[in-house]
Design a protein around this motif. Structure first.
Motif, mmCIF file in Angstrom:
data_model
loop_
_atom_site.group_PDB
_atom_site.id
_atom_site.type_symbol
_atom_site.label_atom_id
_atom_site.label_comp_id
_atom_site.label_asym_id
_atom_site.label_seq_id
_atom_site.Cartn_x
_atom_site.Cartn_y
_atom_site.Cartn_z
ATOM 1 N N ALA A 154 0.517 0.228 5.071
ATOM 2 C CA ALA A 154 -0.470 -0.934 4.823
ATOM 3 C C ALA A 154 0.188 -2.280 4.465
ATOM 4 C CB ALA A 154 -1.625 -0.804 3.785
ATOM 5 N N LEU A 155 1.363 -2.078 4.050
ATOM 6 C CA LEU A 155 2.096 -3.183 3.460
ATOM 7 C C LEU A 155 3.275 -3.687 4.537
ATOM 8 C CD1 LEU A 155 2.657 -2.369 -0.269
ATOM 9 C CD2 LEU A 155 1.259 -4.294 0.880
ATOM 10 N N LYS A 156 3.230 -2.997 5.582
ATOM 11 C CA LYS A 156 4.035 -3.491 6.734
ATOM 12 C C LYS A 156 3.589 -4.141 7.604
ATOM 13 C CE LYS A 156 6.936 0.936 7.600
ATOM 14 N NZ LYS A 156 7.008 2.128 8.548
ATOM 15 N N PRO A 157 4.578 -5.057 7.990
ATOM 16 C CA PRO A 157 4.210 -6.110 9.038
ATOM 17 C C PRO A 157 3.843 -5.354 10.291
ATOM 18 C CG PRO A 157 6.587 -6.648 8.488
ATOM 19 C CD PRO A 157 6.076 -5.483 7.447
ATOM 20 N N ILE A 158 2.894 -6.033 11.109
ATOM 21 C CA ILE A 158 2.423 -5.324 12.080
ATOM 22 C C ILE A 158 3.227 -4.806 13.407
ATOM 23 C CG2 ILE A 158 1.551 -7.218 13.508
ATOM 24 C CD1 ILE A 158 -0.651 -5.931 14.662
ATOM 25 N N ASP A 159 4.187 -5.544 13.688
ATOM 26 C CA ASP A 159 5.388 -5.000 14.349
ATOM 27 C C ASP A 159 6.226 -3.851 14.029
ATOM 28 O OD1 ASP A 159 7.121 -8.208 14.508
ATOM 29 O OD2 ASP A 159 6.365 -6.920 13.026
ATOM 30 N N GLU A 160 6.097 -3.770 12.705
ATOM 31 C CA GLU A 160 7.166 -2.632 12.264
ATOM 32 C C GLU A 160 6.377 -1.430 12.147
ATOM 33 O OE1 GLU A 160 9.294 -4.653 8.679
ATOM 34 O OE2 GLU A 160 9.107 -2.417 7.854
ATOM 35 N N ILE A 161 5.402 -1.433 12.109
ATOM 36 C CA ILE A 161 4.534 -0.201 12.142
ATOM 37 C C ILE A 161 4.685 0.656 13.249
ATOM 38 C CG2 ILE A 161 1.952 0.810 11.872
ATOM 39 C CD1 ILE A 161 1.040 -1.667 10.691
ATOM 40 N N PHE A 162 4.798 0.181 14.383
ATOM 41 C CA PHE A 162 4.994 1.225 15.452
ATOM 42 C C PHE A 162 6.566 1.450 16.034
ATOM 43 C CE2 PHE A 162 0.572 1.134 16.301
ATOM 44 C CZ PHE A 162 0.243 0.056 16.170
ATOM 45 N N ILE A 163 7.676 0.877 15.137
ATOM 46 C CA ILE A 163 8.783 1.368 15.612
ATOM 47 C C ILE A 163 9.149 2.652 15.157
ATOM 48 C CG2 ILE A 163 9.622 -0.950 15.850
ATOM 49 C CD1 ILE A 163 10.841 -0.660 13.227
ATOM 50 N N TYR A 164 10.157 3.343 15.701
ATOM 51 C CA TYR A 164 10.538 4.584 15.723
ATOM 52 C C TYR A 164 12.079 4.741 15.749
ATOM 53 C CZ TYR A 164 10.793 9.835 15.948
ATOM 54 O OH TYR A 164 11.247 11.089 15.717
ATOM 55 N N PRO A 165 12.858 5.014 14.895
ATOM 56 C CA PRO A 165 12.208 6.111 13.769
ATOM 57 C C PRO A 165 11.874 5.192 12.872
ATOM 58 C CG PRO A 165 14.762 6.345 14.104
ATOM 59 C CD PRO A 165 14.252 5.136 15.081
ATOM 60 N N PRO A 166 10.762 5.763 12.080
ATOM 61 C CA PRO A 166 9.942 4.941 10.857
ATOM 62 C C PRO A 166 10.667 4.337 9.697
ATOM 63 C CG PRO A 166 9.597 7.132 10.681
ATOM 64 C CD PRO A 166 10.182 7.168 11.839
ATOM 65 N N THR A 167 10.443 3.444 9.275
ATOM 66 C CA THR A 167 11.101 3.078 7.981
ATOM 67 C C THR A 167 10.462 3.385 6.746
ATOM 68 O OG1 THR A 167 10.028 0.858 8.138
ATOM 69 C CG2 THR A 167 12.008 0.976 9.050
ATOM 70 N N PHE A 168 11.065 3.709 5.556
ATOM 71 C CA PHE A 168 10.356 4.053 4.446
ATOM 72 C C PHE A 168 10.106 3.065 3.439
ATOM 73 C CE2 PHE A 168 9.855 8.650 5.265
ATOM 74 C CZ PHE A 168 10.577 8.921 6.211
ATOM 75 N N LEU A 169 10.373 1.770 3.895
ATOM 76 C CA LEU A 169 9.886 0.677 2.926
ATOM 77 C C LEU A 169 10.063 -0.466 3.849
ATOM 78 C CD1 LEU A 169 13.044 0.769 0.030
ATOM 79 C CD2 LEU A 169 10.413 1.007 -0.231
ATOM 80 N N PRO A 170 8.727 -1.347 3.443
ATOM 81 C CA PRO A 170 8.471 -2.258 4.298
ATOM 82 C C PRO A 170 9.761 -3.514 4.188
ATOM 83 C CG PRO A 170 7.191 -2.647 2.305
ATOM 84 C CD PRO A 170 7.962 -1.042 2.429
ATOM 85 N N SER A 171 10.101 -4.172 5.210
ATOM 86 C CA SER A 171 10.987 -5.187 5.199
ATOM 87 C C SER A 171 10.313 -6.182 4.285
ATOM 88 C CB SER A 171 11.036 -5.660 6.492
ATOM 89 O OG SER A 171 9.929 -6.123 7.070
ATOM 90 N N ARG A 172 9.020 -6.270 4.406
ATOM 91 C CA ARG A 172 8.388 -7.324 3.597
ATOM 92 C C ARG A 172 7.050 -6.860 3.232
ATOM 93 N NH1 ARG A 172 4.828 -10.504 6.028
ATOM 94 N NH2 ARG A 172 4.760 -10.507 8.435
ATOM 95 N N LEU A 173 6.530 -7.571 2.116
ATOM 96 C CA LEU A 173 5.289 -7.204 1.902
ATOM 97 C C LEU A 173 4.244 -7.966 2.694
ATOM 98 C CD1 LEU A 173 5.520 -6.896 -2.031
ATOM 99 C CD2 LEU A 173 5.286 -4.751 -0.285
ATOM 100 N N ALA A 174 3.474 -7.230 3.593
ATOM 101 C CA ALA A 174 2.572 -7.824 4.611
ATOM 102 C C ALA A 174 1.359 -7.857 4.162
ATOM 103 C CB ALA A 174 2.648 -7.036 5.865
ATOM 104 N N PHE A 175 0.800 -8.707 2.817
ATOM 105 C CA PHE A 175 -0.228 -8.733 2.240
ATOM 106 C C PHE A 175 -1.316 -9.243 3.308
ATOM 107 C CE2 PHE A 175 0.374 -7.244 -1.735
ATOM 108 C CZ PHE A 175 1.484 -7.596 -2.172
#
Lengths: 428, 289, 323
Positions: free
Chosen positions: B48-69
C-alpha cells in the motif's frame, strides 16, 4: 438486592425497543410525485469508469429537471448479476440497470419484470445497433437491453520485447501459426536455470471468452439461434486443442496463471496477452514509460473472431409514465453523442453505426489507434442471441480451459460433448 | 555447611541455564510463529505504501523507496470510505451491544431457569449454526423487502442481533458458577433479574469482554449480508466497499492494498490495545461442555 | 404426586388433616412457582427467539419448502418436483466430488491448526517477555478481514512473480504452482486457512490450560514427574473438554467454508477447490437453480448435525469433566 420488578422493566423495555423498530418499519412506501421522477439506476462500473458514469448522470440531471437519476455502483459483473437476481426475487428492482451480457437475460426476461424495449424504438433504431452486440440482449425476438458498454478481446503486445528478440513490432502475429512462432521466440530462460523467465503469451481470467474466440476463428460456431450446442464439432475440438497446445506442445503460455496475467504483462514478464479492450485505459498508468504497448486483432485461423463483453441497460416494469421517464434517460445515455463520450473516456467501444459515424468520434479513433483496433474488430464478433445455454456453458468452458492446462491428455471431444449434454438437459 | 550451599548454588545455576536455554528455544519458536502470522499483513501495508510502478517489478522489494501516501488518498477518494467507516462503526457497535445483551439474557435463561423444552430449544439454537448463511440470504432478503428495510440500519442490524455462538459461550461460562452463589443471592432477597444483573454478569465480565471482541470483529468483517441488503452507496460498510475495489476485470492493486490496510488497520490496533482484557475473558470462560 | 383427595378422605385426625392442607397449599404454591419460573424463562428467551424465528427459522423453512421445487426465484412459475432435487443431488458425481473436496479441506486444516494451536498455547503459558506481543501477533490473522487478506495471499501465491516462490528460491527451494495447479491448489488454501485460524484455537487452548489448577502440577512435581509426563497425564486429559469444544466448532465452521474459495479460486482450477457451499452458491446464482441449491444446504445440514452428534457422543465417553 434489587427486586424482580427491575427485571420485568428491562425485559419489557428491550421487547419494546424491538417491537417499536418493527412497528416503525411497517410504513407504506411513499407514492410517486406528480410529474417529477426520482429514478434509481444501477451500474457495474467501478472507480474511474464509475466516475465517468457519474459525470454523465450529473449532466442528465442538469438538463432534465423533471427526471432526476441517482446512479449507484453495485459491484463487478458477477456481483451485479447477483444483485439483479435477488432484486427480482424480492421485488426490489431499480428503475434501470446495467445488465452484463454474460448470462441471465433469458431468466430475467421470463420473470416478467424486465421491460421489452422494442415498444420505444423504431426498426431502424434497433438495426442501428451492431448485430453481434444487439443479439446478446435479444431473447425470443424481443430486445431487453440496449448495449451501452461493449468490449472485445485484443492481442496486447510489448513492442520493446519484440525488438529485443528481433521481431518487428509493426507486424504483429496475424494468425495462429505466426502467434506460435512469435511466442516461441519470446519465451526465454534468461539465466539458464531451467525456469522460464519470460513468457510469450498470457491470457486473462476470461478464458471461456477466449475459447469462444478460438472456435470462431477456426470457422466454427458456439450456439445456434435457439441455443443448441454447435461447439462440440470438429472445428470446436480443434480450437480447444490449440489452446492446450499453447501450454503443453509449444510451451509458450504458463498454465493456470490467468489471474496474474495483467501483473505479468505490466511487469514485462509476458510479452503478449489476450485481454479485454477495457484494459486499455489502465495500461499507461500501470506501465508508464517502461515499455511501449500496442494492440491488434486476435490472430485468425480461418477468419478473425472475438467474444463480446460488456453491459446493456435494461428497464424494469413499474407504470407506463415512470417507464417512459426511465426510457428518456436510457435513450439519452445511449445516444450517439453520449455513447461516443462514454467510449472515449473509458475504452469501451461504441455500439451503434451512427455513433461510429459521428465525426468527432471518427477523429478520436484516428488519433487513438489502439481504440480504433477494437472498433474495427467489432465486425468479427460472435453472433449469439441470449439463450439459457449462455449460463449453462459459461463456467464449464472456463473449467475446460483449466482442465486442459492441467492435463495435456484431456479428451477434449468428450468434455465438449458433456457440456453439450448439459445444454440439452438444461434447456427445458 | 559450605559444601551444601555450594551444591545448592550449583544446582540452581544448572536449573537456570536449562531454563534459559528453554526460554531461548521458546522465543525463537514464538518469534517464528509471530513472524509468519504478521508477514502477510506487513506485505499488505508495504504494498500500500509503495509507489505504483514499484509494485509490479520483480524481484520484489521489501521496503518502499518512498512512502506513497497518495495511494491512500486516492483509495480514500475513489469511494466514500469515510461514510463506509461510519456505517461500519454504527452497525458493528449496535450489533455487538445487542449480541452481548441478548446473550446474557438467553444464556441465563438456559442455565438458571427451568421451563419445559429448555434443552430442545437450546439444541434448536445450536442448529442454526449448521446451515450456511448463503442459504437464508435470499428468503431473508425477500422478507426485508416486504418490511421496507432495504438500505436501512434496521435491515443491517436487526436480523443479526442474536449471536448463537455468544449464547453458547456465555452458557458454558455461567455453568461454571456454583449453584450455591445463586442460592446465597436468593436468600439475600434478589429477584431473578437481580441475580442476573448483580451476580452473573459481574462474574462473567471477562467472558462478556471476550464475546464483545468476537462479535466486533465478526460483524466488522461481515460481507455478504451488507452486500445483499444495500443498494445505495451511503449505506455500505467497509468490507463491501473493499470488495468493490477488487474489480474483476482489471485490478488496481495499489488501491486494493491501501483499502485493505484501512479496513484491517483499525481492528488490529484496537485489538493490540485491548487484548489483555480479551484474553482474560477467554481464559475465565472455562470451557466445559 | 400426592393424591391429596384420597389422603383427605382417608385421614381422621385433625392434625393429619391440617398437615395435609398445608401440603396442598405448598403444592399449589410450588406449581404456581414453577409456572412463574417457566414464564420468566420464556420471557427472557423472547428477544432471541423472536429474532431467530423471524429472521432465521422462517426464511430457512421457506428455503426448505423451495427445495422441493424447481425454481429460479424470479419466474412466476414454480415447478413442484418433490424429492427430485434431493435424488438428483445424491446421485450426481458432482456432489460427491465437492463433498470429498470439503472433507479433504477439513482433514488438512483442522488437525494441523489444532496441533499448532496447542503447542503455541503451551509455549505462551510460560513466563517469558513479550508475551502480549506474541499472543496478539498470532491472533492478528483471525481478526483481519478475509477479503483484504485474500488479495494479499493471491499476490503471494502468484506462481511466476509471487512472493512465496521468491522466498522459496532464496532458501534454495523449488518454486511451486500453488493455486495454479490442481494438485497444490487445495493445499495452498489449507495453508492459508491454518494461518488464519490457528490463533483462534490457540487462544481457546490457552484459556483451557490456564484454568488447570497449579496444585495438580505441584503435586506431580513433588512426585518427580517430568515435563512430558506432566503434559500427558495432567494437561492433556484436563484439556479434553476444550479440545472437544474446538473440534466441534471447527468441524461446523470448516464444513461451511466459502469466502476463501469465493475470493481466491472460485472453485478452480478445474474444480480442485470446489467445496460444498461454493457449489451451492454457483447453483443458486449462476445456474439460477435455487431449489436445487437449497436441497444441497439441507443435505449439508444433516451431515453437519450427524458429525456433531457423533463427536458429542464419542466425546462424552472419553472426556472427564471437573464438574
Amino acid at each position: 438486592m434489587g427486586k424482580g420488578k427491575t427485571s420485568k422493566f428491562f425485559i419489557l423495555a428491550l421487547a419494546g425497543i424491538i417491537g417499536f423498530s418493527l412497528y416503525t418499519c411497517f410504513t407504506v412506501g411513499s407514492a410517486g410525485a406528480a410529474e417529477k421522477y426520482d429514478l434509481v439506476f444501477w451500474h457495474a462500473k467501478a472507480s474511474h469508469r464509475g466516475k465517468v458514469w457519474q459525470k454523465m448522470v450529473d449532466e442528465f440531471n442538469k438538463t432534465h429537471p423533471n427526471i432526476q437519476v441517482t446512479a449507484t455502483y453495485q459491484g463487478g459483473y458477477t456481483a451485479t448479476l447477483q444483485k439483479i437476481t435477488t432484486a427480482i426475487a424480492a421485488g426490489a428492482t431499480p428503475d434501470a440497470t446495467e445488465i452484463p451480457n454474460r448470462y441471465g437475460i433469458p431468466q430475467f426476461a421470463e420473470s416478467g419484470k424486465l421491460l421489452p424495449l422494442n415498444q420505444f424504438m423504431s426498426k431502424k433504431e434497433v438495426n442501428d445497433i451492431f448485430e453481434g452486440v444487439r443479439k446478446r440482449f435479444t431473447y425470443k425476438g424481443k430486445l431487453y437491453a440496449i448495449p451501452n458498454a461493449t468490449s472485445n478481446s485484443l492481442l496486447y503486445y510489448n513492442a520493446d520485447a519484440f525488438k529485443e528478440v528481433g521481431l518487428d513490432p509493426n507486424k504483429p502475429p496475424k494468425d495462429w501459426d505466426e502467434l506460435v512462432a512469435y511466442a516461441k521466440k519470446l519465451t526465454r530462460d534468461l539465466d539458464g536455470d531451467g525456469k522460464i523467465d519470460k513468457w510469450g503469451l498470457g491470457t486473462h481470467t476470461t478464458t471461456n471468452y477466449f475459447l469462444y474466440a478460438l472456435i470462431l476463428q477456426n470457422g466454427g460456431k458456439i450456439l445456434d439461434e435457439k441455443g443448441n450446442p454447435l461447439f462440440n464439432s470438429k472445428k470446436g475440438v480443434e480450437a480447444c486443442q490449440f489452446w492446450s497446445d499453447l501450454v503443453h506442445k509449444h510451451k509458450v503460455m504458463p498454465a493456470l496463471t490467468h489471474k496474474a496475467t495483467n501483473k505479468l504483462f505490466v511487469a514485462g514478464t509476458t510479452a503478449m496477452m489476450f485481454q479485454s479492450t477495457s484494459f486499455l485505459a489502465k495500461i499507461d498508468k500501470q506501465i508508464g514509460n517502461r515499455f511501449e504497448v500496442r494492440v491488434d486483432f486476435l490472430p485468425k485461423k480461418k477468419e478473425y473472431g472475438t467474444g463480446l463483453g460488456g453491459t446493456g441497460i435494461g428497464i424494469f416494469k413499474s407504470n407506463p409514465k415512470r417507464e417512459a421517464a426511465t426510457w428518456e434517460f436510457v435513450k439519452w445515455a445511449t445516444s450517439s453523442k453520449w455513447a461516443a463520450y462514454w467510449s472515449e473516456n473509458t475504452g469501451y467501444i461504441v455500439t451503434t453505426k451512427s455513433a461510429q459515424k459521428l465525426p468527432s468520434h471518427k477523429e478520436f479513433l484516428e488519433t487513438h489507434p489502439r481504440y480504433n483496433v477494437a472498433a474495427r474488430q467489432m465486425k468479427y464478433a460472435a453472433l449469439m442471441p441470449a439463450t439459457k445455454a449462455d449460463g449453462i456453458i459459461y463456467k464449464p468452458f472456463a473449467k475446460l480451459a483449466e482442465k486442459m492446462e492441467a492435463d495435456p491428455n484431456v479428451d477434449i471431444k468428450k468434455e465438449l460433448d458433456a457440456v453439450a449434454e448439459l445444454v440439452r438437459k438444461g434447456a427445458q | 555447611m559450605n559444601q551444601d550451599e555450594e551444591l545448592i548454588r550449583k544446582y540452581q545455576e544448572l536449573a537456570r541455564k536449562r531454563e534459559n536455554r528453554r526460554h531461548i528455544f521458546l522465543y525463537v519458536f514464538l518469534g517464528l510463529g509471530s513472524a509468519i502470522a504478521l508477514f502477510p499483513i506487513y506485505w499488505m501495508v508495504l504494498t500500500a505504501l509503495k509507489p505504483i510502478d514499484e509494485i509490479f517489478i520483480y524481484p520484489p522489494t521489501f521496503l518502499p523507496s518512498r512512502l506513497a501516501f497518495e495511494n491512500f488518498v486516492e483509495a480514500w477518494t475513489s469511494a466514500p470510505f469515510g461514510r463506509y467507516f461510519i456505517n461500519s462503526i454504527i452497525i458493528t457497535g449496535l450489533t455487538t451491544a445487542s449480541h452481548v445483551a441478548i446473550a446474557c439474557l438467553t444464556a441465563y435463561a438456559f442455565v438458571a431457569l427451568r421451563f419445559p423444552g429448555r434443552d430442545v430449544i437450546f439444541l434448536a439454537f445450536l442448529g442454526t449454526m449448521m446451515i450456511p448463511s448463503v442459504v437464508t440470504l435470499v428468503p431473508t432478503f425477500v422478507l426485508i423487502k416486504k418490511l421496507n428495510w432495504i438500505d436501512t440500519y434496521r435491515g443491517l442490524v436487526i436480523p443479526h442481533m442474536v449471536s448463537v455462538f455468544g449464547i453458547f459461550l456465555l452458557r458454558q461460562f455461567f455453568l461454571t458458577i456454583p449453584k450455591d452463589y445463586e442460592d446465597a443471592a436468593r436468600i439475600d432477597g434478589c429477584g431473578r433479574f437481580g441475580i442476573l444483573w448483580r451476580m452473573y454478569i459481574p462474574l462473567a465480565k471477562p467472558a462478556i469482554a471476550a464475546l464483545a471482541i468476537f462479535s466486533f470483529y465478526h460483524v466488522w468483517n461481515e460481507f455478504f449480508w451488507p452486500l445483499v441488503i444495500t443498494s445505495i452507496d451511503e449505506m455500505r460498510t467497509l468490507s463491501v466497499g473493499l470488495r468493490y475495489f477488487i474489480d474483476e476485470s482489471a485490478v488496481d492493486w495499489e488501491l486494493v492494498m491501501a483499502g485493505a490496510t484501512m479496513v484491517v488497520g483499525p481492528v488490529l490496533l484496537a485489538f493490540f490495545v485491548a487484548q489483555r482484557q480479551f484474553v482474560r475473558g477467554i481464559t475465565m470462560t472455562g470451557l466445559k461442555a | 404426586m400426592v393424591n391429596t383427595q384420597l389422603a383427605r378422605a382417608n385421614s381422621s385426625t385433625l392434625s393429619e388433616r391440617m398437615s395435609l392442607s398445608l401440603a396442598e397449599m405448598s403444592l399449589a404454591q410450588l406449581r404456581r412457582k414453577k409456572m412463574k419460573e417457566a414464564c420468566t424463562g420464556y420471557l427472557y428467551l423472547l428477544p432471541s427467539i423472536t429474532i431467530l424465528i423471524c429472521f432465521w427459522f422462517f426464511p430457512a423453512f421457506y428455503a426448505f419448502v423451495i427445495s422441493f421445487y424447481r425454481w429460479d426465484f424470479m419466474n412466476p412459475v414454480k415447478t413442484f418436483v418433490g424429492l427430485g432435487n434431493y435424488v438428483s443431488l445424491v446421485t450426481s458425481a458432482e456432489f460427491w466430488r465437492v463433498m470429498l473436496n470439503t472433507v479433504y479441506y477439513m482433514f488438512g486444516s483442522i488437525p494441523t491448526a489444532m496441533f499448532l494451536a496447542l503447542i503455541l498455547a503451551l509455549a505462551l503459558n510460560e513466563r517469558i517477555k513479550f508475551l502480549a506481543f506474541f499472543r496478539a501477533s498470532i491472533f492478528a490473522p483471525v481478526i483481519s478481514c478475509i477479503i483484504a487478506m485474500s488479495a494479499v495471499w493471491l499476490w503471494m501465491y502468484d506462481p511466476v512473480n509471487g512472493l512465496l516462490n521468491y522466498l522459496l528460491q532464496l532458501v534454495g527451494g523449488r518454486p511451486m504452482q500453488w493455486l495454479s495447479d490442481t494438485q497444490t491448489a487445495m493445499p495452498a488454501l489449507i495453508i492459508m486457512d491454518i494461518w488464519k485460524h490457528t490463533g483462534y484455537d490457540m487462544i481457546i487452548y490457552l484459556a483451557g490450560i490456564q484454568s488447570i489448577p497449579e496444585s495438580y502440577y505441584e503435586a506431580s512435581k513433588i512426585d518427580g514427574a517430568g515435563r512430558w509426563h506432566r503434559f500427558r497425564y495432567i494437561t492433556w486429559p484436563l484439556l479434553a473438554p476444550t479440545t472437544l469444544f474446538i473440534l466441534i466448532i471447527s468441524v461446523i465452521r470448516r464444513f461451511q467454508v466459502f469466502s476463501m474459495v469465493h475470493t481466491m479460486t472460485q472453485g478452480g482450477p478445474a474444480g480442485a477447490t470446489d467445496v460444498i457451499v461454493y457449489y451451492l452458491y454457483e447453483k443458486a446464482f449462476q445456474d439460477f437453480q435455487m431449489g436445487y441449491a437449497f436441497s444441497i444446504s439441507y443435505i449439508l445440514f444433516i451431515v453437519i448435525l450427524a458429525a456433531t452428534l457423533i463427536q458429542w457422543k464419542v466425546g462424552a465417553k472419553r472426556v472427564h469433566y471437573a464438574r
